[in-house]
Design a protein around this motif. Sequence first.
Motif, PDB file in Angstrom:
ATOM      1  N   ALA A 692      31.586  39.252  42.371  1.00 47.41           N
ATOM      2  CA  ALA A 692      30.897  40.325  42.693  1.00 47.41           C
ATOM      3  C   ALA A 692      29.712  40.688  42.104  1.00 47.41           C
ATOM      4  O   ALA A 692      29.414  40.006  40.982  1.00 47.41           O
ATOM      5  CB  ALA A 692      31.737  41.919  42.632  1.00 47.41           C
ATOM      6  N   TYR A 694      28.799  43.024  40.410  1.00 40.99           N
ATOM      7  CA  TYR A 694      29.148  43.491  39.058  1.00 40.99           C
ATOM      8  C   TYR A 694      30.283  42.648  38.273  1.00 40.99           C
ATOM      9  O   TYR A 694      30.862  43.421  37.473  1.00 40.99           O
ATOM     10  CB  TYR A 694      29.356  45.058  39.445  1.00 40.99           C
ATOM     11  CG  TYR A 694      30.356  45.266  40.479  1.00 40.99           C
ATOM     12  CD1 TYR A 694      31.841  45.231  40.205  1.00 40.99           C
ATOM     13  CD2 TYR A 694      30.057  45.456  41.734  1.00 40.99           C
ATOM     14  CE1 TYR A 694      32.796  45.274  41.355  1.00 40.99           C
ATOM     15  CE2 TYR A 694      30.822  45.242  42.987  1.00 40.99           C
ATOM     16  CZ  TYR A 694      32.264  45.345  42.768  1.00 40.99           C
ATOM     17  OH  TYR A 694      33.310  45.508  43.784  1.00 40.99           O
ATOM     18  N   TYR A 695      30.183  41.442  38.728  1.00 38.74           N
ATOM     19  CA  TYR A 695      31.304  40.738  37.979  1.00 38.74           C
ATOM     20  C   TYR A 695      31.200  40.711  36.495  1.00 38.74           C
ATOM     21  O   TYR A 695      32.028  41.235  35.634  1.00 38.74           O
ATOM     22  CB  TYR A 695      31.514  39.451  38.610  1.00 38.74           C
ATOM     23  CG  TYR A 695      32.276  38.649  37.575  1.00 38.74           C
ATOM     24  CD1 TYR A 695      33.876  38.745  37.625  1.00 38.74           C
ATOM     25  CD2 TYR A 695      31.926  37.671  36.809  1.00 38.74           C
ATOM     26  CE1 TYR A 695      34.728  37.908  37.033  1.00 38.74           C
ATOM     27  CE2 TYR A 695      32.847  36.656  36.195  1.00 38.74           C
ATOM     28  CZ  TYR A 695      34.067  36.965  36.095  1.00 38.74           C
ATOM     29  OH  TYR A 695      34.965  36.213  35.459  1.00 38.74           O
ATOM     30  N   ILE A 699      33.840  43.719  36.012  1.00 40.02           N
ATOM     31  CA  ILE A 699      35.012  43.253  36.255  1.00 40.02           C
ATOM     32  C   ILE A 699      35.545  42.199  35.060  1.00 40.02           C
ATOM     33  O   ILE A 699      36.605  42.271  34.655  1.00 40.02           O
ATOM     34  CB  ILE A 699      34.997  42.438  37.670  1.00 40.02           C
ATOM     35  CG1 ILE A 699      34.717  43.201  38.491  1.00 40.02           C
ATOM     36  CG2 ILE A 699      36.491  41.633  37.551  1.00 40.02           C
ATOM     37  CD1 ILE A 699      34.913  42.662  40.165  1.00 40.02           C
TER      38      ILE A 699
ATOM     39  N   GLU B 102      30.670  49.082  43.553  1.00 42.31           N
ATOM     40  CA  GLU B 102      30.528  49.317  42.019  1.00 42.31           C
ATOM     41  C   GLU B 102      31.025  50.539  41.175  1.00 42.31           C
ATOM     42  O   GLU B 102      31.721  50.314  40.143  1.00 42.31           O
ATOM     43  CB  GLU B 102      29.035  48.978  41.568  1.00 42.31           C
ATOM     44  CG  GLU B 102      28.890  48.779  40.118  1.00 42.31           C
ATOM     45  CD  GLU B 102      27.415  48.298  39.865  1.00 42.31           C
ATOM     46  OE1 GLU B 102      26.747  47.902  40.652  1.00 42.31           O
ATOM     47  OE2 GLU B 102      27.250  48.546  38.417  1.00 42.31           O
ATOM     48  N   MET B 105      34.829  50.310  41.236  1.00 39.92           N
ATOM     49  CA  MET B 105      35.462  49.392  40.285  1.00 39.92           C
ATOM     50  C   MET B 105      35.583  50.035  39.066  1.00 39.92           C
ATOM     51  O   MET B 105      36.223  49.874  38.131  1.00 39.92           O
ATOM     52  CB  MET B 105      34.880  48.002  40.402  1.00 39.92           C
ATOM     53  CG  MET B 105      35.430  47.012  39.470  1.00 39.92           C
ATOM     54  SD  MET B 105      37.188  46.730  40.130  1.00 39.92           S
ATOM     55  CE  MET B 105      38.081  46.412  38.518  1.00 39.92           C
ATOM     56  N   ALA B 224      37.487  40.443  48.469  1.00 43.15           N
ATOM     57  CA  ALA B 224      36.074  39.946  48.519  1.00 43.15           C
ATOM     58  C   ALA B 224      35.670  40.035  46.986  1.00 43.15           C
ATOM     59  O   ALA B 224      34.636  39.105  46.746  1.00 43.15           O
ATOM     60  CB  ALA B 224      35.146  41.195  49.343  1.00 43.15           C
ATOM     61  N   HIS B 225      35.998  40.931  46.260  1.00 45.35           N
ATOM     62  CA  HIS B 225      35.475  40.831  44.857  1.00 45.35           C
ATOM     63  C   HIS B 225      36.234  40.938  43.311  1.00 45.35           C
ATOM     64  O   HIS B 225      35.974  40.415  42.636  1.00 45.35           O
ATOM     65  CB  HIS B 225      34.439  42.204  44.685  1.00 45.35           C
ATOM     66  CG  HIS B 225      33.320  42.180  45.507  1.00 45.35           C
ATOM     67  ND1 HIS B 225      32.700  43.486  45.646  1.00 45.35           N
ATOM     68  CD2 HIS B 225      32.519  41.335  45.964  1.00 45.35           C
ATOM     69  CE1 HIS B 225      31.432  43.143  45.992  1.00 45.35           C
ATOM     70  NE2 HIS B 225      31.519  41.688  46.530  1.00 45.35           N
ATOM     71  N   TYR B 258      36.356  33.782  37.823  1.00 45.85           N
ATOM     72  CA  TYR B 258      36.389  33.922  38.998  1.00 45.85           C
ATOM     73  C   TYR B 258      36.120  33.198  40.177  1.00 45.85           C
ATOM     74  O   TYR B 258      35.716  33.279  41.459  1.00 45.85           O
ATOM     75  CB  TYR B 258      35.680  35.513  39.269  1.00 45.85           C
ATOM     76  CG  TYR B 258      36.750  36.515  39.136  1.00 45.85           C
ATOM     77  CD1 TYR B 258      37.420  36.636  38.034  1.00 45.85           C
ATOM     78  CD2 TYR B 258      36.698  37.671  40.207  1.00 45.85           C
ATOM     79  CE1 TYR B 258      38.476  37.850  37.911  1.00 45.85           C
ATOM     80  CE2 TYR B 258      37.674  38.473  40.053  1.00 45.85           C
ATOM     81  CZ  TYR B 258      38.490  38.878  38.852  1.00 45.85           C
ATOM     82  OH  TYR B 258      39.222  39.930  38.741  1.00 45.85           O
TER      83      TYR B 258
END
Lengths: 721, 721
Positions: A692, A694-695, A699, B102, B105, B224-225, B258
């Motif tokens: 994402a 915002y990974y 995350i 965002e 999350m 997806a994220h 990821y």
Amino acid sequence: MKNSTSESSAGPSTLARVSAVSAHLSQNNTKADNSILGLGNPVQSMAAERAAASFPVRELTYFLDGGEEATLVRERLMSEIERDPLFQNIDAYDLNKEQLRERTMKKITRLVHYVVAEPEEVTYQRLSLIGVVDMGLLTRTGVHYGLFFGAIRGSATPKQFSYWISQGAAELKGIIGCFCMTELGHGSNVAGLETTATFDEGSDEFIINTPHVAATKWWIGGAAHTATHTVCFARLIVHGKDYGVKSFVVPLRDPTNYELKPGISIGDIGRKMGRDGIDNGWVQFTNVRIPRQFMLMRHCQVDRHGKVTQPPLEQLTYGALIGGRVSMTADSAQMSKRFVTIAIRYAAVRRQFTAKKGQVETKLLDYALHQRRLLPLLAQTFAIQFSADEILKMHRSLLKNIDSIDPSDKKSMGALIEELKEVFATSAGLKAFSTWACADTIDQTRQACGGHGYSAYNAFGPAYADWVVQCTWEGDNSILALSAGRALIQRYLQVKKGRTAPVSTGYLNKAAELAKATAGSRKIDSPEVLVEAWNAVASAVVCKAGASFEALTKKGKTADEAFEETSQQRFLAARIHTRASMVRMFYDRIATAKPELKEVLYDLAALYALWSIENDSGLFLQAGYFTSAQIDEAKDLTEVYLGKVRKQAIPLTDSFNFSDFFINSAIGRKDGNVYENYFELVKRQNPSKPQAPYYESIIKPFVERKDEPEIEVAELEEDED
Amino acid sequence: MKNSTSESSAGPSTLARVSAVSAHLSQNNTKADNSILGLGNPVQSMAAERAAASFPVRELTYFLDGGEEATLVRERLMSEIERDPLFQNIDAYDLNKEQLRERTMKKITRLVHYVVAEPEEVTYQRLSLIGVVDMGLLTRTGVHYGLFFGAIRGSATPKQFSYWISQGAAELKGIIGCFCMTELGHGSNVAGLETTATFDEGSDEFIINTPHVAATKWWIGGAAHTATHTVCFARLIVHGKDYGVKSFVVPLRDPTNYELKPGISIGDIGRKMGRDGIDNGWVQFTNVRIPRQFMLMRHCQVDRHGKVTQPPLEQLTYGALIGGRVSMTADSAQMSKRFVTIAIRYAAVRRQFTAKKGQVETKLLDYALHQRRLLPLLAQTFAIQFSADEILKMHRSLLKNIDSIDPSDKKSMGALIEELKEVFATSAGLKAFSTWACADTIDQTRQACGGHGYSAYNAFGPAYADWVVQCTWEGDNSILALSAGRALIQRYLQVKKGRTAPVSTGYLNKAAELAKATAGSRKIDSPEVLVEAWNAVASAVVCKAGASFEALTKKGKTADEAFEETSQQRFLAARIHTRASMVRMFYDRIATAKPELKEVLYDLAALYALWSIENDSGLFLQAGYFTSAQIDEAKDLTEVYLGKVRKQAIPLTDSFNFSDFFINSAIGRKDGNVYENYFELVKRQNPSKPQAPYYESIIKPFVERKDEPEIEVAELEEDED
């Protein structure tokens, strides 16, 4: 974690199995194999549905459009829109508010090229088609042409009109207009608007002012970004006397740099439920001065000394205002066509469950409940279209008569006022119940597509959000329905006094007879019984409402009080009357169809009328028109007609003649290749990455966080001894 | 254009007038003066409504929440959410998809802090409250905890469960889960899923594979994220035999960076109708290998040699799956509370039209039609809440019994299966009709707020778009209704064979008696008549559907065919049965209320039952329970109860006890100061400039464009001679 293949330890039989599995897998990796997996071949399914047409589809298109020539014009307009790169809409569902607004303005710059050059009827059709795929663009264009320019044309004197034309109002050169009617605190109640236009005789000007926050002009389309001028509705105050609400042209921005004029405050209304392509704003006027001549004076005049001349018949000035309302019935038909097409196409290829394992699964459209969910909406779409055509005809005739009236001819004036009332009441009911029906259609068809109805790319969500404001603006549907109900009570009272009701309420002329009518032993799905049934029930509810009203006034209530106390009955009367009218107009229109179209149209009309009876069965029983057994029979017959219409469902939606561009729905495309169309579109619009955006910031630190160190709080305790 | 003041030419009287006008204008520029302008003072209006409470509002809150202690817990949870800066939602309606994802999350990272530390019931309540203002956050959290973790807990063996806990599944450390059930081509028909899990005995692994595009996993929230792992539903294929759909844990991404695991393809599903805070994705598996032990083997086992042990009673494994469905009835109650509160508060201060000029205008809530639009929805909200409480109790008891069952005790097992079926059917009907009722409530309350209902800042549009997927997922409402209808026919057949129906269908035990029952001369708004009326009609429609089914099977149809042919009747039976149950549960619950609450609750129950009768009057007439005159009387009584409930409308909505944070609607705030609240919020969220961002690029060149030079085409013509 052990997750590696260990072929070395596998014996030959295992290897054989693995390779068999692989063969099976790669075999299944081809499209054609869908069919052996239960889902069938959607493209073939669609083609077979299409091949089963029992009527000439193209002829039905002509019939719906009003003739071959009309269809050809429509097709020319569609291709002009569809081929223009500026009108591309494949990414429409991914635009945010800011992008939509910019895109919409860009489209307007192109649209004007056509509008300026063509006759008004063609523009009407062009905009109607645009509204099918881009309601925001239709409205943002309509704010200038329909509202601002329409108000000037309708309410300016000839000299004033020429002046605004000379300033560029017709071509959007140097002038872009908006329409300041609604206020934060007053919408439906236009007569209660609080913005003031006070005549200053000294300077020969009007002073436009917003007295307090709730009088701020609100929802003003085009105000936030686009408009240089507005037509402002304000209370005319002359020499201290309030003459009620009139309209004034007020400059808002300097057209050369778009800076606000002194005394003008404008803000952006921001995010809405839908139609974010329109830059709605709010406007406050703080003692803004305009020349006296900027008041639109065709109907009401204020002279140099403040002498006010009110119009003799203000009613007639409203004739033009109902144009918006009239076109909304046509809009409802167009939009319903689009969404029943999507859902029926999907239902014709989507399969679900199978009676026997290994068989191809059953098409959604072959389930009885699914037919009941969709096909009455298909029939209703035809009903709305035919009633839209009828009200449009009535409205055009009215405008022609208004233009040609000689005000000194009292008899003609009386007839004209009657005609005006008739168009008012009919258009009020049709606008209310057809825009509601269309909203319901978008919603029901979405649900009928299951989860995929929820994807933006299949069009339902954005369209619903855009559409539903139609139920609120240009007359809130509930208020319009009450107003239609009021007209019905008035008509009832007139008929009681011996006057003859016109066609639309013709049932009141034989109310006594209808009160005793029953279906008897006749076939209840015959046109004459269905039309009579609806007339009988409409007559019953209108007469009941009228009798309640009379009883209240006899008890000493004022007319206003009696209308208020009968509002539930007025609403019901308007609803049932409108439905009865739509049934009548459906059959009237079929009478004009070519023989080869009649069977399918009669099936649709019967489905519409029977389904509608089912939904209001209590009224038919109370009116004594049908027996309880006949109500059950009507339900059974509804299923019979569902079965008939089901067979022609795809050809019928094809007759609506929308290209994939106007359908703009991945699962609603004509070829039926739903899964591939949809998957390709989703991939095209969402080139995604595993991580994402915002990974790194959210995350990763979260998923990799460590346990917080356990605090040994006991160790912090001081020894007690 | 002359537009300047010309004081010099004005005489003294003109100056006096101008100054009088100015004084008038500045006087009107204060807030307090709203009252003299027809709109009244909204804050005072609201306070007066509140002061008119005829019952202890706080007590009603306790009653709705299930006691004082529950209210206090709820209030603690609300303040924990409301005060947290991460949970601010004032800008919620302006976030685009990317921002929403965002933000969502980020909220999850905070939410987990609470979830891991508190008992499950508290988490349930916390998430339910979050769902009131942020449905996307509720779902995105629910994907991990409810679906992924829930599946592991319910379907893993104890050792497997410990393993996944040790990997961090409970705390979202190193593992974030998603749930790969739905496919592009199969949603409701779970048994038809096409993804395969083929056992490879050689390597002791399963090979997970997507055979073709339509078998792509679709709608996968978190894919997806966010997700590192999934529980994947796939057909278990062992030694060439298909054992049907089972569940498997499949790693999707490397939790340290990821990156996608080999064989995994994931894409973003993109824009949806609503809930854009969830990163729904699609997932394809291309011969992905997982250890055999990653199959969840609590119910079905595959051993090292491919021996498959199927569960003896697979039905019992579904007990946990209906949890989602059960909680959706509670969600429907919460969401309905929020939206009836907004619309009723607005209607209590918004004024429109006046009977006499110069008087303060009439509150919307004092119009008969407006009462009819809103107050039945208020009554319905209570009905949904009470039925939600009831089904929750039933579900908890079921889970307890499943956990404590001794499978060898045949009698207990029989009773348990009966209980399971009962909860299944009841929850199916309640889920379907309460989520629909809630969708309708959001839509109707929006319309009741007129144009302001269309502003995103008043909450309706975004909430509707977020909500309606509840009608489709976890069992499409139409399919659930059919399934509830099937259970009713089965119950009818059992009762005919001499078995006694449980409470929920208790009316079937006295069907013969009810078939002859009428209201007679009793008061038709008494609880006993209203409950009996609904029982009589429910019994009539269920028996009719059952008799149709029997007739079809006697004619040689299979049960499947007979069920399909009675699907309209099954749907009707489920709808009416559910409504009857809700009326019954409403009165049952009132019996437990404190005396001081009973009057207002009885008024609400009567309103709910009578309004519902009106909407289905045909059935009551067909059943012969009411006469036509009594149907009219029921309509009149509905108006009487509307009047009673209207007086308590604001105190009733106050009892729902939502702070302004949870209402999150400018016009729905508690103080009633609608115009100022709304205007301030719109200004805060839209600090706008006169020029659009695309002014220089699009508007300026357009509005300043020059006429194209006229081409004298004739001059281009060569001379002909």
